[in-house]
Design a protein around this motif. Sequence first.
Motif, short mmCIF file in Angstrom:
data_model
loop_
_atom_site.label_atom_id
_atom_site.label_comp_id
_atom_site.label_asym_id
_atom_site.label_seq_id
_atom_site.Cartn_x
_atom_site.Cartn_y
_atom_site.Cartn_z
N LEU A 237 63.41 -33.90 2.39
CA LEU A 237 64.35 -35.24 3.33
C LEU A 237 62.95 -34.19 4.22
O LEU A 237 63.05 -35.06 5.88
CB LEU A 237 65.58 -35.26 2.84
N ASN B 109 72.94 -27.01 -0.62
CA ASN B 109 72.62 -27.61 0.70
C ASN B 109 71.89 -26.76 1.31
O ASN B 109 71.19 -26.96 2.61
CB ASN B 109 73.61 -27.77 2.00
N THR C 139 78.42 -31.38 3.57
CA THR C 139 77.67 -31.91 3.55
C THR C 139 76.10 -31.29 3.53
O THR C 139 76.22 -30.64 5.01
CB THR C 139 77.39 -33.26 3.90
N SER C 140 74.93 -31.51 3.58
CA SER C 140 73.49 -30.93 3.58
C SER C 140 73.27 -31.02 5.31
O SER C 140 73.57 -32.30 6.14
CB SER C 140 72.42 -31.24 3.47
N SER D 62 68.50 -39.08 3.16
CA SER D 62 70.05 -38.63 3.27
C SER D 62 71.34 -39.37 2.81
O SER D 62 71.48 -38.28 1.79
CB SER D 62 70.84 -39.06 5.27
N VAL E 122 70.30 -37.63 -0.74
CA VAL E 122 70.85 -36.02 -1.12
C VAL E 122 72.48 -35.52 -0.55
O VAL E 122 72.60 -35.02 -1.42
CB VAL E 122 70.10 -35.10 0.03
N ILE E 123 73.26 -36.46 0.28
CA ILE E 123 74.96 -35.96 0.38
C ILE E 123 75.65 -36.99 -0.62
O ILE E 123 76.70 -36.20 -1.62
CB ILE E 123 75.29 -36.17 1.08
N PRO F 79 67.17 -31.07 0.19
CA PRO F 79 66.75 -31.58 1.60
C PRO F 79 65.40 -30.62 2.46
O PRO F 79 65.25 -31.42 3.31
CB PRO F 79 67.71 -29.41 1.45
N PHE G 291 78.87 -41.13 8.92
CA PHE G 291 78.80 -41.38 7.71
C PHE G 291 78.59 -42.76 6.71
O PHE G 291 77.91 -43.69 6.27
CB PHE G 291 80.04 -41.27 6.34
N VAL H 88 70.73 -31.08 6.81
CA VAL H 88 68.88 -32.03 6.97
C VAL H 88 69.60 -33.75 6.90
O VAL H 88 68.90 -34.30 7.45
CB VAL H 88 68.44 -31.80 5.79
N ALA H 89 70.70 -33.54 6.79
CA ALA H 89 71.21 -35.13 6.28
C ALA H 89 72.31 -35.51 7.50
O ALA H 89 71.29 -36.53 7.92
CB ALA H 89 72.22 -35.58 5.21
N ILE I 149 76.95 -34.67 -3.75
CA ILE I 149 77.61 -33.53 -3.65
C ILE I 149 79.09 -33.83 -3.13
O ILE I 149 80.27 -33.68 -3.16
CB ILE I 149 77.29 -32.47 -2.69
N LEU I 150 79.01 -35.13 -2.58
CA LEU I 150 80.26 -35.72 -1.85
C LEU I 150 80.73 -36.31 -3.28
O LEU I 150 82.38 -36.27 -2.83
CB LEU I 150 79.67 -36.95 -1.07
N MET J 204 75.13 -43.90 8.45
CA MET J 204 73.36 -43.37 7.64
C MET J 204 73.72 -44.28 7.24
O MET J 204 72.71 -44.97 6.06
CB MET J 204 74.04 -42.10 6.69
#
Lengths: 293, 310
Positions: free
Chosen positions: A246, A225, B137-138, A265, A268-269, A243, A45, B140-141, A272-273, A48
């Motif tokens: 991406l 997801n 988490t996804s 990325s 995207v996350i 997704p 994480f 893809v990511a 949801i995080l 990223m």
Amino acid sequence: MSSTTAVRPATGTPPTTRRPRRRLSGRALSFIILTIGLLVWLVPFAWMALGSVKTQSEILQRPPTWWPENPTGDNFAQWFGPLDFGTFFTNSLVVAVVTVLGNLIFCSMVGYALAKMEFPGKKILFAVVMITLMVPGVVTFVPLFVMVSKLGLVNSYAALILPFITAPLGVFLMRQFMLGIPEALIEAARIDGASELRIFARVVMPLCGPPLATLAILTFLTSWNNFLWPLVSAQTESMYTLPVALSLYSTGQNATNYGLLLAGSVLVITPILALFVVLQRYFIQGIATAGLK
Amino acid sequence: MRPGPAGRPSNGRRSTGPSSQKRRQALIAWGFCLPFVIVFGIFMVVPLVGSFAMSFTDFTARDIPSPFSVNFTGLEQYGALFSDPRFVKSLGVTAIFVVVGIPVTMAVALGLALALNMSKGKFVSFLRVGFYAPVVTSIVAVAVVWRYILQPEGLLNSALAVVGIDGPNWLNDPSWALPSLIMMAVWRNVGTLMVIFLAGLQAVPEEVQEAAVMDGASPFRRLRSVTLPLLRPTLLLGAILISVGYLQFFEEAFVMTKGGPLDSTLSVAYYTYQQFGFGEYGLASAASYVLFLAIALISLLQFRLLRSKD
């Protein structure tokens, strides 16, 4: 906390002076191991997030740098500019929200009928739900695609939503919970002359907060997801979910543009995080109940 | 009429009211089920049956405009499947993924759960959230950042170089690609099992542990002779749960390696997807039913297990 553990052993054996200390050191040790473990666990994480603000040249630098030397927002700017982040985000959100609502309504209705009503075909319906619970995605994938294209639904919200708007897991969760609602409560309402729909909406549903929350979170998570089906059924950019966007940008000419991909990325996350951090108790409960029941 | 302990309204014979009343209730009940039955029937049951039927035919992409040209071929597709060396390879790849992935995931999850169970306080929930985060988490990511980490000169190999290890070219080396995917799967799935194991550990009665302490058992001995035996049903359940997911292993291969290099990450699910892409719908369906069978068997085991626990 430590006071309670220090007191409890005292009821047991004489060497009370030795044991609490050993317990504490064991605890301290596990604490240290866990903290180090967590740091390692979260490296992807962190990597990223750090990479998403690095310039392309710094990303390609060998050996890699840890902290960005000249942090830049360019990667994010691309997503919000030329790449249509807003559309992808909206698509993901619309699909997830409608899917969640559909599941909450449809699954709880079936759950109610299965838990609290008698009707011919009930056993068969429940058996079908249980069997489909273990169907892996790839099994229905091929005919589903053939069917959706025959129906002319490819590249529409309908194609993204309808296959997931009901789910056997939701029916199962709702039925299991509703079985526990006292029969007397429902009988009383029936005797008062309330219709089944009224009983369902006014008596049963208000008691179903916990399983509805679990179902909503699980469904939102899965939908947000979900990847393979949207990849196949969304064929123009205006229909891509996050997704899908991406993954498509991570091939072809952008394949090595890691800065752009890492920023994507992060985008995207993050939603949801954030949801997870706020509702983590329910997320974790949800997985535990879905797994254990 | 009391519901039994399992909550089943036993036998379902409602003595009250005439049969028209019962018919009315049946109608209402089906009314409640109707929206689900229609949508679920169309988008789940029909494809499921369709896929089963397709697996006995030579259906290909070319037949979509005229489905009546399709021939019934019996078990021919299944025969073709098992004589395709790539399918056999995909069985092996899936087996390795499951057989190596499960113990590793379980061991890490159990270690975390034991450590978390030992420590208390606010920080524990923080730790739990942290270890659980990859679950939400996804893929893809996750794949993007892991591909970046696993580059020949990426973060992992730079870290290994510090301790003097010359790391492999993880994703492009046929012997390291599958281990790389297993590593990522462990990272992503440990949280789920950790939560389940933690729940199991918290159900172990404190008194049993205390009794073992009084008998002078060392912590390791306590773990081996008290905690683990009591945790066995939970461990078994965890193994079955995760195996259903691991058997379907697809997305990791799809986003990271496309089944390569040299088919070293070609799972059964990925093989199915590939055959679908080639337009070999009959073969793809047969392959997916082989997978379904394996998963159904394991799921049945799970239901048996849960029933025996009650």
